[in-house]
Design a protein around this motif. Structure first.
Motif, PDB file in Angstrom:
ATOM      1  N   LYS A 134      -6.614   4.150  -3.026  1.00 53.66           N
ATOM      2  CA  LYS A 134      -5.489   5.050  -2.796  1.00 53.66           C
ATOM      3  C   LYS A 134      -5.894   6.287  -2.010  1.00 53.66           C
ATOM      4  O   LYS A 134      -5.192   6.704  -1.075  1.00 53.66           O
ATOM      5  N   ALA A 187       2.713   1.049   0.055  1.00 55.09           N
ATOM      6  CA  ALA A 187       2.322   0.626  -1.294  1.00 55.09           C
ATOM      7  C   ALA A 187       2.825  -0.795  -1.482  1.00 55.09           C
ATOM      8  O   ALA A 187       4.029  -1.056  -1.362  1.00 55.09           O
ATOM      9  N   TYR A 198      -2.470   0.090  -2.426  1.00 52.74           N
ATOM     10  CA  TYR A 198      -2.247   0.919  -1.244  1.00 52.74           C
ATOM     11  C   TYR A 198      -2.920   0.317  -0.020  1.00 52.74           C
ATOM     12  O   TYR A 198      -4.003  -0.270  -0.111  1.00 52.74           O
ATOM     13  N   LYS A 254       1.359   4.080   6.262  1.00 56.49           N
ATOM     14  CA  LYS A 254       0.867   3.891   4.898  1.00 56.49           C
ATOM     15  C   LYS A 254       1.912   3.173   4.057  1.00 56.49           C
ATOM     16  O   LYS A 254       3.097   3.490   4.154  1.00 56.49           O
ATOM     17  N   SER A 261      -5.749  -3.498   2.657  1.00 58.29           N
ATOM     18  CA  SER A 261      -5.728  -2.768   1.391  1.00 58.29           C
ATOM     19  C   SER A 261      -7.005  -1.962   1.190  1.00 58.29           C
ATOM     20  O   SER A 261      -8.117  -2.429   1.465  1.00 58.29           O
TER      21      SER A 261
END
Length: 481
Positions: free
Chosen positions: A228, A196, A154, A194, A225
């Motif tokens: 999460k 992933a 994330y 945001k 990074s």
């Protein structure tokens, strides 16, 4: 689930008129206001029927009976966004990604996007893309290096960055000499978005990411990074500043170049560090004339750090998302007037679907990224058209358009702003357009930016109107469970 209205298309305008009469819809109709409407002045040259006054939001707002009536209130917008996330497959909740993705899942995500076009492609010099260039670009996908199990990483976006079809900066074009539309340009992400991360290119310079509205390649130096919880929790609590300008910028700072003069596009919402000590400078500058906001930056090892930055009070921002009213919709749309067209958010601007997305984003309303997805979203109040719908049906629907309605033709979207002189007017971010001039010949206009035009005269060819090509009209309005 709450389903969008799917009334038969030919009855929609009549039922809409009845609903307005009964006060059931939040959006007011285009009707003459009680307050005086400015004189439009003499016609301007070039765009058919255009007057100077038509280039202001105030002119169109003055023509409404109730320009300040809420179309949706905040609770209704939240319900609308919940429907969008639940019903529209183009919206992705990256928080719910599995802890482990299979190699097949990752490869499928990549190849769904990164498939070489069948059409011929050219570089900016008009030369065909050579086979060895294509091979190098495709090899950089690194599909053979995808491990059997992938744990999503994330991250937060730290600067406005392009989303690309392939992990390359190579610009490609489908027409020699037309270098405005780079076929590898997909979209852009903004500071604080945001993502992933599920794969890295062979050269390590690109990441394949999933974001809320898109999956594509982004340069690795544009993201940072973190764990999460930190990433998904960024900006989850106020106070905030929401960018209400077309673009705003953070203050220049040589002490912290990573947050210096960052471009922030309309609708970006940043958390404010409200408890920042009044006497303590931020990056070498006292903060009394600015908002102290928190921004993500990328450390040398690629990790995320959250730092303070100054957002000058001179920049057009608000404490939270704007109230969704016709007047403010017009105001927000006209802030882009004259901005250069940027296919896929190229040129640090935006295209037609990005234009309407950013307008609605400043109200906290979520829309899919592309016209193809927006036009058919089941979460909106959709009026679809088919080839069987003739001139009368289409003209009636156009005459019933309200402020903020989105009108779709293949590959393009326009936002309705009002009716005057027997014509329906739209604002849209467009590469071109055409209409018949006084001599009976079709004018091919190179508008190439956010423009105000009438809808009825716009021609797709010598015999086909834009109205004849409408595939869908989308509207936001309150829905009851």
């Amino acid at each position: 689930m709450i389903l969008a209205s799917r009334e038969p298309r030919r009855h929609w305008p009549h039922r809409l008129t009845l609903a307005l009469a009964l006060g059931l819809l939040g959006a007011p109709a285009f009707t003459q206001a009680a307050t005086p409407v400015p004189d439009p002045g003499a016609p301007l040259p070039y765009v058919i029927g255009l007057h100077e006054a038509y280039l202001t939001a105030d002119y169109w707002a003055a023509r409404l009976d109730n320009a300040d009536a809420p179309i949706l209130d905040r609770a209704q917008i939240e319900a609308q966004n919940a429907r969008m996330r639940a019903q529209d497959k183009h919206i992705q909740d990256i928080a719910t990604l599995p802890a482990q993705l299979s190699a097949g899942q990752v490869r499928d995500s990549i190849t769904t996007l990164s498939s070489w076009p069948a059409r011929a492609l050219y570089d900016d010099k008009g030369r065909a893309i050579a086979p060895d260039v294509r091979s190098a670009i495709e090899a950089n996908l690194g599909l053979d290096a995808v491990p059997s199990q992938v744990s999503p990483d994330y991250a937060l976006v730290v600067k406005r960055a392009a989303l690309r079809t392939f992990p390359t900066r190579q610009r490609v074009f489908s027409t020699v000499g037309d270098t405005d539309i780079d076929r590898f340009q997909e979209s852009a992400l903004f500071p604080g978005d945001k993502v992933a991360v599920v794969h890295r290119s062979t050269d390590g310079r690109w990441l394949f990411v999933h974001s809320e509205r898109y999956s594509a390649w982004i340069e690795a130096d544009a993201v940072a990074s973190g764990d999460k919880a930190t990433v998904l929790g960024y900006g989850a609590k106020g106070p905030y500043r929401v960018v209400t300008a077309a673009t705003a910028h953070t203050a220049y700072t040589p002490e912290e170049p990573r947050v210096s003069r960052l471009q922030l596009d309309m609708g970006v919402r940043l958390p404010v560090l409200a408890d920042w000590p009044v006497a303590e400078p931020v990056n070498g500058q006292q903060a009394h004339a600015s908002w102290v906001v928190q921004l993500p930056v990328r450390e040398a090892d690629g990790r995320l750090k959250l730092v303070p930055a100054l957002l000058p009070r001179s920049q057009d921002t608000a404490a939270d998302y704007l109230p969704l009213t016709p007047r403010l919709l017009l105001q927000q749309a006209f802030k882009f007037l004259g901005e250069r067209y940027g296919w896929g958010h190229d040129y640090d601007t935006r295209d037609c679907s990005g234009f309407v997305s950013e307008i609605y984003r400043s109200f906290g309303v979520l829309l899919p990224r592309n016209t193809s997805a927006q036009a058919v979203s089941p979460a909106l109040d959709r009026l679809p058209f088919t080839a069987k719908d003739g001139k009368a049906v289409r003209d009636r629907a156009v005459s019933d358009l309200q402020v903020g309605d989105l009108v779709y033709i293949p590959g393009h979207v326009m936002m309705a702003i009002g009716h005057v002189d027997g014509r329906t007017w739209v604002i849209h971010d467009t590469a071109g357009g055409s209409w018949f001039g006084a001599d009976g010949k079709r004018v091919q206009a190179h508008l190439n930016g956010v423009s105000v035009t009438p809808l009825e005269p716009m021609m797709a060819s010598d015999s086909v109107r834009y109205i004849d090509r409408i595939t869908n009209i989308q509207r936001l309005r309150a829905k009851n469970p």
